[in-house]
Design a protein around this motif. Structure first.
Motif, PDB file in Angstrom:
ATOM      1  N   LEU A 119       0.905  -1.063   0.082  1.00 45.55           N
ATOM      2  CA  LEU A 119      -0.235   0.083  -0.062  1.00 45.55           C
ATOM      3  C   LEU A 119       0.787   1.173   0.059  1.00 45.55           C
ATOM      4  O   LEU A 119       2.080   1.061   0.674  1.00 45.55           O
ATOM      5  CB  LEU A 119      -0.854   0.007   1.146  1.00 45.55           C
ATOM      6  N   THR A 120       0.488   2.233  -0.441  1.00 47.52           N
ATOM      7  CA  THR A 120       0.972   3.590  -0.332  1.00 47.52           C
ATOM      8  C   THR A 120       0.630   4.143   1.036  1.00 47.52           C
ATOM      9  O   THR A 120      -0.104   3.742   1.464  1.00 47.52           O
ATOM     10  CB  THR A 120       0.294   4.531  -1.520  1.00 47.52           C
ATOM     11  N   THR A 121       1.426   5.130   1.211  1.00 45.85           N
ATOM     12  CA  THR A 121       1.288   5.750   2.581  1.00 45.85           C
ATOM     13  C   THR A 121      -0.264   6.460   2.834  1.00 45.85           C
ATOM     14  O   THR A 121      -0.807   6.470   3.868  1.00 45.85           O
ATOM     15  CB  THR A 121       2.115   6.993   3.017  1.00 45.85           C
ATOM     16  N   ARG A 122      -0.726   7.073   1.763  1.00 49.26           N
ATOM     17  CA  ARG A 122      -2.144   7.368   1.600  1.00 49.26           C
ATOM     18  C   ARG A 122      -3.264   6.110   1.756  1.00 49.26           C
ATOM     19  O   ARG A 122      -4.043   6.546   2.476  1.00 49.26           O
ATOM     20  CB  ARG A 122      -2.263   8.287   0.160  1.00 49.26           C
ATOM     21  N   GLN A 123      -2.899   5.158   0.997  1.00 50.87           N
ATOM     22  CA  GLN A 123      -3.954   3.919   1.313  1.00 50.87           C
ATOM     23  C   GLN A 123      -3.741   3.602   2.865  1.00 50.87           C
ATOM     24  O   GLN A 123      -5.208   3.272   3.159  1.00 50.87           O
ATOM     25  CB  GLN A 123      -3.592   2.969   0.460  1.00 50.87           C
ATOM     26  N   ALA A 124      -2.850   3.524   3.252  1.00 49.39           N
ATOM     27  CA  ALA A 124      -2.642   2.915   4.680  1.00 49.39           C
ATOM     28  C   ALA A 124      -3.250   3.795   5.581  1.00 49.39           C
ATOM     29  O   ALA A 124      -3.605   3.545   6.620  1.00 49.39           O
ATOM     30  CB  ALA A 124      -0.920   2.537   4.953  1.00 49.39           C
ATOM     31  N   ALA A 125      -3.006   5.275   5.487  1.00 48.29           N
ATOM     32  CA  ALA A 125      -3.453   6.254   6.370  1.00 48.29           C
ATOM     33  C   ALA A 125      -5.021   6.101   6.166  1.00 48.29           C
ATOM     34  O   ALA A 125      -5.853   6.084   7.236  1.00 48.29           O
ATOM     35  CB  ALA A 125      -3.113   7.511   5.949  1.00 48.29           C
ATOM     36  N   ASP A 126      -5.601   5.925   5.055  1.00 47.09           N
ATOM     37  CA  ASP A 126      -6.879   5.823   4.957  1.00 47.09           C
ATOM     38  C   ASP A 126      -7.552   4.471   5.537  1.00 47.09           C
ATOM     39  O   ASP A 126      -8.561   4.639   6.182  1.00 47.09           O
ATOM     40  CB  ASP A 126      -7.348   5.789   3.309  1.00 47.09           C
ATOM     41  N   LEU A 127      -6.865   3.550   5.537  1.00 43.74           N
ATOM     42  CA  LEU A 127      -7.352   2.114   6.131  1.00 43.74           C
ATOM     43  C   LEU A 127      -7.246   2.502   7.501  1.00 43.74           C
ATOM     44  O   LEU A 127      -8.035   1.730   8.344  1.00 43.74           O
ATOM     45  CB  LEU A 127      -6.687   1.017   5.655  1.00 43.74           C
ATOM     46  N   LEU A 128      -6.360   2.989   8.282  1.00 44.86           N
ATOM     47  CA  LEU A 128      -6.240   3.232   9.701  1.00 44.86           C
ATOM     48  C   LEU A 128      -7.199   4.396   9.966  1.00 44.86           C
ATOM     49  O   LEU A 128      -7.371   4.715  11.263  1.00 44.86           O
ATOM     50  CB  LEU A 128      -4.884   3.672  10.089  1.00 44.86           C
ATOM     51  N   ASN A 129      -7.652   5.206   9.271  1.00 43.12           N
ATOM     52  CA  ASN A 129      -8.340   6.322   9.482  1.00 43.12           C
ATOM     53  C   ASN A 129      -7.576   7.297  10.244  1.00 43.12           C
ATOM     54  O   ASN A 129      -8.110   7.969  11.276  1.00 43.12           O
ATOM     55  CB  ASN A 129      -9.831   6.069  10.256  1.00 43.12           C
ATOM     56  N   SER A 173      -4.337  10.672   9.704  1.00 40.79           N
ATOM     57  CA  SER A 173      -3.583  11.494   8.673  1.00 40.79           C
ATOM     58  C   SER A 173      -2.482  11.026   7.976  1.00 40.79           C
ATOM     59  O   SER A 173      -1.959   9.900   8.812  1.00 40.79           O
ATOM     60  CB  SER A 173      -3.360  12.654   9.361  1.00 40.79           C
ATOM     61  N   ARG A 174      -1.955  11.248   6.958  1.00 44.15           N
ATOM     62  CA  ARG A 174      -0.905  10.633   6.410  1.00 44.15           C
ATOM     63  C   ARG A 174       0.309  11.219   7.149  1.00 44.15           C
ATOM     64  O   ARG A 174       1.268  10.271   7.464  1.00 44.15           O
ATOM     65  CB  ARG A 174      -0.742  11.025   4.833  1.00 44.15           C
ATOM     66  N   PRO A 175       0.388  12.463   7.527  1.00 45.18           N
ATOM     67  CA  PRO A 175       1.641  12.771   8.612  1.00 45.18           C
ATOM     68  C   PRO A 175       1.653  11.956   9.806  1.00 45.18           C
ATOM     69  O   PRO A 175       2.742  11.570  10.071  1.00 45.18           O
ATOM     70  CB  PRO A 175       1.286  14.151   9.044  1.00 45.18           C
ATOM     71  N   PHE A 176       0.481  11.575  10.412  1.00 43.54           N
ATOM     72  CA  PHE A 176       0.437  10.697  11.465  1.00 43.54           C
ATOM     73  C   PHE A 176       0.925   9.478  11.293  1.00 43.54           C
ATOM     74  O   PHE A 176       1.914   8.638  11.897  1.00 43.54           O
ATOM     75  CB  PHE A 176      -0.940  10.594  12.201  1.00 43.54           C
ATOM     76  N   LEU A 177       0.515   8.736   9.873  1.00 40.56           N
ATOM     77  CA  LEU A 177       1.361   7.411   9.517  1.00 40.56           C
ATOM     78  C   LEU A 177       2.608   7.560   9.184  1.00 40.56           C
ATOM     79  O   LEU A 177       3.580   6.692   9.642  1.00 40.56           O
ATOM     80  CB  LEU A 177       0.572   7.063   8.298  1.00 40.56           C
ATOM     81  N   ILE A 178       3.046   8.701   8.795  1.00 38.71           N
ATOM     82  CA  ILE A 178       4.659   8.774   8.615  1.00 38.71           C
ATOM     83  C   ILE A 178       5.342   8.794   9.759  1.00 38.71           C
ATOM     84  O   ILE A 178       6.634   8.264   9.956  1.00 38.71           O
ATOM     85  CB  ILE A 178       4.969  10.319   7.800  1.00 38.71           C
TER      86      ILE A 178
END
Length: 95
Positions: free
Chosen positions: A7-17, A19-24
């Motif tokens: 998954l891209t970071t955007r897809q992963a962030a969306d699945l976890l609900n 933000s992308r910065p939080f996922l990073i």
């Protein structure tokens, strides 16, 4: 989705609900595994689901502790915890 799917970071962030910065931030803190493809990060779906399971379990334990502490201190309301689709909720206990 197959466990080997990347998954891209955007897809992963969306699945976890989240933000992308939080996922990073999770990736930088090594709380979630990833690999780099050029300059892009890729996260295995399997790793994301394992992180989600750990995170949900941690949240459940924290909620259990809060309820136990509130009941111990007789904060006036008895609470019951329900779990639905890996989300926890607090409701006043039925009399």
């Amino acid at each position: 989705m197959h466990f080997d799917t990347e998954l891209t970071t955007r897809q992963a962030a969306d699945l976890l609900n989240v933000s992308r910065p939080f996922l990073i931030k999770l990736l930088k803190e090594k709380k979630l595994g990833y690999r780099k493809v050029g300059t892009h990060r890729r996260i295995l779906f399997k790793d994301l689901m394992e992180y989600k399971k750990r995170s949900d379990a941690d949240r459940g334990r924290a909620l259990d502790e809060l309820v136990a502490e509130a009941q111990k201190n007789r904060m006036g309301i008895n609470w019951r915890i329900t779990q639905h689709s890996s989300m926890h909720a607090l409701y006043p206990a039925k009399k």
